[in-house]
Design an enzyme around this catalytic site. Structure first.
Site, PDB file in Angstrom:
ATOM      1  N   HIS A  56     -28.610  35.267  74.828  1.00 27.13           N
ATOM      2  CA  HIS A  56     -28.968  35.051  73.351  1.00 27.13           C
ATOM      3  C   HIS A  56     -28.141  34.673  72.634  1.00 27.13           C
ATOM      4  CE1 HIS A  56     -31.223  36.289  69.774  1.00 27.13           C
ATOM      5  NE2 HIS A  56     -30.157  37.182  69.562  1.00 27.13           N
ATOM      6  N   ASP A  60     -25.267  44.887  66.553  1.00 27.39           N
ATOM      7  CA  ASP A  60     -26.138  43.778  66.054  1.00 27.39           C
ATOM      8  C   ASP A  60     -25.565  43.130  64.881  1.00 27.39           C
ATOM      9  OD1 ASP A  60     -27.993  41.797  65.664  1.00 27.39           O
ATOM     10  OD2 ASP A  60     -29.695  43.122  65.338  1.00 27.39           O
TER      11      ASP A  60
HETATM   12  C1  HEM Z   1     -35.691  41.121  69.135  1.00 26.46           C
HETATM   13  C2  HEM Z   1     -35.057  40.653  68.237  1.00 26.46           C
HETATM   14  C3  HEM Z   1     -33.476  40.331  68.534  1.00 26.46           C
HETATM   15  C4  HEM Z   1     -32.624  41.182  68.799  1.00 26.46           C
HETATM   16  C5  HEM Z   1     -32.653  42.681  69.427  1.00 26.46           C
HETATM   17  C6  HEM Z   1     -31.105  40.607  68.636  1.00 26.46           C
HETATM   18  C7  HEM Z   1     -29.994  41.080  68.739  1.00 26.46           C
HETATM   19  C8  HEM Z   1     -28.866  40.584  68.714  1.00 26.46           C
HETATM   20  C9  HEM Z   1     -27.459  40.930  69.183  1.00 26.46           C
HETATM   21  C10 HEM Z   1     -27.371  42.455  69.733  1.00 26.46           C
HETATM   22  C11 HEM Z   1     -26.497  39.989  68.906  1.00 26.46           C
HETATM   23  C12 HEM Z   1     -25.146  40.106  69.090  1.00 26.46           C
HETATM   24  C13 HEM Z   1     -24.163  40.442  68.148  1.00 26.46           C
HETATM   25  C14 HEM Z   1     -24.269  39.868  66.812  1.00 26.46           C
HETATM   26  O1  HEM Z   1     -23.455  38.608  66.723  1.00 26.46           O
HETATM   27  O2  HEM Z   1     -24.967  39.974  65.914  1.00 26.46           O
HETATM   28  C15 HEM Z   1     -27.358  38.840  68.381  1.00 26.46           C
HETATM   29  C16 HEM Z   1     -26.846  37.711  67.842  1.00 26.46           C
HETATM   30  C17 HEM Z   1     -27.241  36.811  67.303  1.00 26.46           C
HETATM   31  N1  HEM Z   1     -28.732  36.638  66.962  1.00 26.46           N
HETATM   32 FE1  HEM Z   1     -30.022  37.808  67.540  1.00 26.46          FE
HETATM   33  N2  HEM Z   1     -31.605  39.446  68.058  1.00 26.46           N
HETATM   34  C18 HEM Z   1     -33.051  39.236  68.121  1.00 26.46           C
HETATM   35  C19 HEM Z   1     -33.624  38.166  67.752  1.00 26.46           C
HETATM   36  C20 HEM Z   1     -33.034  37.080  66.974  1.00 26.46           C
HETATM   37  C21 HEM Z   1     -33.563  35.924  66.285  1.00 26.46           C
HETATM   38  C22 HEM Z   1     -35.071  35.701  66.220  1.00 26.46           C
HETATM   39  C23 HEM Z   1     -32.713  35.089  65.988  1.00 26.46           C
HETATM   40  C24 HEM Z   1     -32.645  33.708  65.458  1.00 26.46           C
HETATM   41  C25 HEM Z   1     -33.868  33.005  65.062  1.00 26.46           C
HETATM   42  C26 HEM Z   1     -31.423  35.789  66.241  1.00 26.46           C
HETATM   43  C27 HEM Z   1     -30.249  35.196  66.154  1.00 26.46           C
HETATM   44  C28 HEM Z   1     -28.969  35.552  66.474  1.00 26.46           C
HETATM   45  C29 HEM Z   1     -27.711  34.883  66.029  1.00 26.46           C
HETATM   46  C30 HEM Z   1     -27.359  33.457  65.312  1.00 26.46           C
HETATM   47  C31 HEM Z   1     -26.399  35.469  66.489  1.00 26.46           C
HETATM   48  C32 HEM Z   1     -25.376  35.141  66.859  1.00 26.46           C
HETATM   49  C33 HEM Z   1     -24.900  34.444  67.813  1.00 26.46           C
HETATM   50  C34 HEM Z   1     -23.278  34.147  67.994  1.00 26.46           C
HETATM   51  O3  HEM Z   1     -22.871  33.611  67.195  1.00 26.46           O
HETATM   52  O4  HEM Z   1     -22.828  34.516  69.133  1.00 26.46           O
HETATM   53  N3  HEM Z   1     -31.550  36.876  66.819  1.00 26.46           N
HETATM   54  N4  HEM Z   1     -28.539  39.421  68.476  1.00 26.46           N
END
Ligand code: HEM
Length: 360
Positions: A227, A153
């Site tokens: 996601h 993450d």
């Molecule tokens: C259950 C809660 C969440 C989990 C476990 C989670 C987990 C992850 C993981 C594993 C990634 C891929 C690796 C990375 O680029 O960081 C990711 C990407 C991302 N997440 Fe989450 N996330 C959660 C909630 C959220 C929320 C609520 C938002 C925004 C409101 C968000 C925004 C993003 C963004 C902007 C990316 C990068 C996307 C990209 O550029 O490919 N996440 N998240």
């Protein structure tokens, strides 16, 4: 949306990635003495971070303080940050980004839990009797930045100047609040039995990246409901708009609790809210984030993070006071210089952006 100049030192929004974090959400008690005590505390935060941080110079201790829309009005009045509003809920039925009570957010980060614990203790001691705790989560860094669900993450986070660009308000955007940021938090609980029962390939489709090596799936394989797809935003010119996340796993295995504390910083709440809409409602509606089939948001709050000098100046600003808030001149030798000096020995992260290029 490019800021023209940044003259006020931000709080430690883009602090180094740490191994431990405490997230504390407080409500201010409804009497004038409590409000006065909270205002006075604003001037103490920086000193407490410095004092506690000095004890473990390489511990990367930092603290970010944010205020909700209602709290801003009752504690400080005018002027108010242009885009500060109460948390907006998204979704319906089983899948809702809920709004929950809270006036103040403390985001305390350090490499060791004892540093977070000591700073939280000292900050709360000064607030004794003036606030009620709504929520407190102690997060931990999980192996190689793994979220509770086993995926890395934070990979796509902006870094360095890009992180400043996407998180800090510039002088030409909202002049009274230059150097500030917005921060949105949500506490999620996971159905880990259900998640772990999925084949890894299905999990990878949900996240949009491979699990072991954290490589983005090819566009022809990555579903539009992944996601990653739903949280990738472009502006009108096709440039990507990023936010800065520092999510932390937390939980109590003995009680079957497994969670992720989501925290996202940006210089406007709009992109984070757009991501929430895409995740909870879907893009187009119905094409929602399948991570939510295994994750339930149980809290939600939006806060404004004043610049470091503004946080200190707020101590003397109550509703009905002058319509401007006097902050120290950014070029004058003041606490910021002290902070930058303290930073040189790595003792704390407030002022960690000192020296980063400013927007011209
Ligand atoms: C259950 C809660 C969440 C989990 C476990 C989670 C987990 C992850 C993981 C594993 C990634 C891929 C690796 C990375 O680029 O960081 C990711 C990407 C991302 N997440 Fe989450 N996330 C959660 C909630 C959220 C929320 C609520 C938002 C925004 C409101 C968000 C925004 C993003 C963004 C902007 C990316 C990068 C996307 C990209 O550029 O490919 N996440 N998240």
């Amino acid at each position: 949306m490019t800021p023209a100049s940044l003259t006020q030192e931000p709080q430690s929004v883009s602090s180094a990635v740490t191994r431990s974090a405490f997230f504390i959400v407080l409500s201010v008690n409804e009497d004038a003495a409590s409000r006065a005590a909270v205002r006075a505390w604003c001037a103490d935060v920086g000193n407490l971070v410095r004092a506690v941080g000095k004890r473990v110079p390489a511990g990367n201790l930092s603290c970010v303080v944010g205020f909700s829309s209602d709290a801003w009005d009752t504690l400080f009045g005018e002027p108010r940050p242009a885009e500060l509003h109460p948390f907006r809920e998204f979704g319906k039925g089983e899948r809702v980004a809920v709004a929950t009570p809270g006036d103040i957010l403390l985001h305390i980060r350090a490499d060791e839990t004892d540093l977070c614990f000591e700073l939280a203790t000292q900050l709360m001691k000064k607030l004794d009797g003036a606030v009620t705790t709504e929520d407190e989560v102690h997060g931990f860094r999980n192996f190689d930045m793994r979220a509770m669900i086993g995926f890395v993450d934070g990979t796509e986070n902006p870094t360095g100047n890009e992180a400043v660009h996407f998180t800090v308000i510039g002088e030409n955007e909202d002049p009274d609040f230059c150097g500030g940021s917005y921060v949105l938090v949500q506490k999620y609980l996971h159905d880990m039995k259900g998640w772990n029962a999925l084949p890894v390939e299905a999990q990878e489709h949900i996240i949009g990246r491979t699990k072991l090596q954290d490589i983005e799936l090819d566009e022809d394989v990555k579903p539009s409901w992944s996601h990653s797809s739903l949280t990738t935003l472009d502006d009108a010119d096709g440039n990507e708009i990023k936010i800065l996340r520092d999510n932390m796993p937390f939980g109590r295995p003995g009680s079957g609790e497994f969670g992720t504390y989501f925290i996202g910083y940006a210089r406007s709440p709009a992109p984070i809210e757009q991501m929430l809409e895409n995740m909870f409602v879907g893009l187009p509606p119905g094409n929602y984030d399948r991570l939510l089939d295994f994750s339930r948001a149980v809290t939600g709050g939006l806060f404004f993070v004043p610049s470091q000098p503004l946080l200190e100046a707020l101590a003397d600003h109550e509703p009905g006071a002058a319509a401007t808030i006097d902050t120290p001149d950014a070029s004058a030798p003041d606490t910021q210089t002290e902070t930058a000096a303290a930073n040189a020995d790595g003792s704390l992260a407030i002022g960690s952006l000192k020296g980063a290029p400013r927007y011209e």
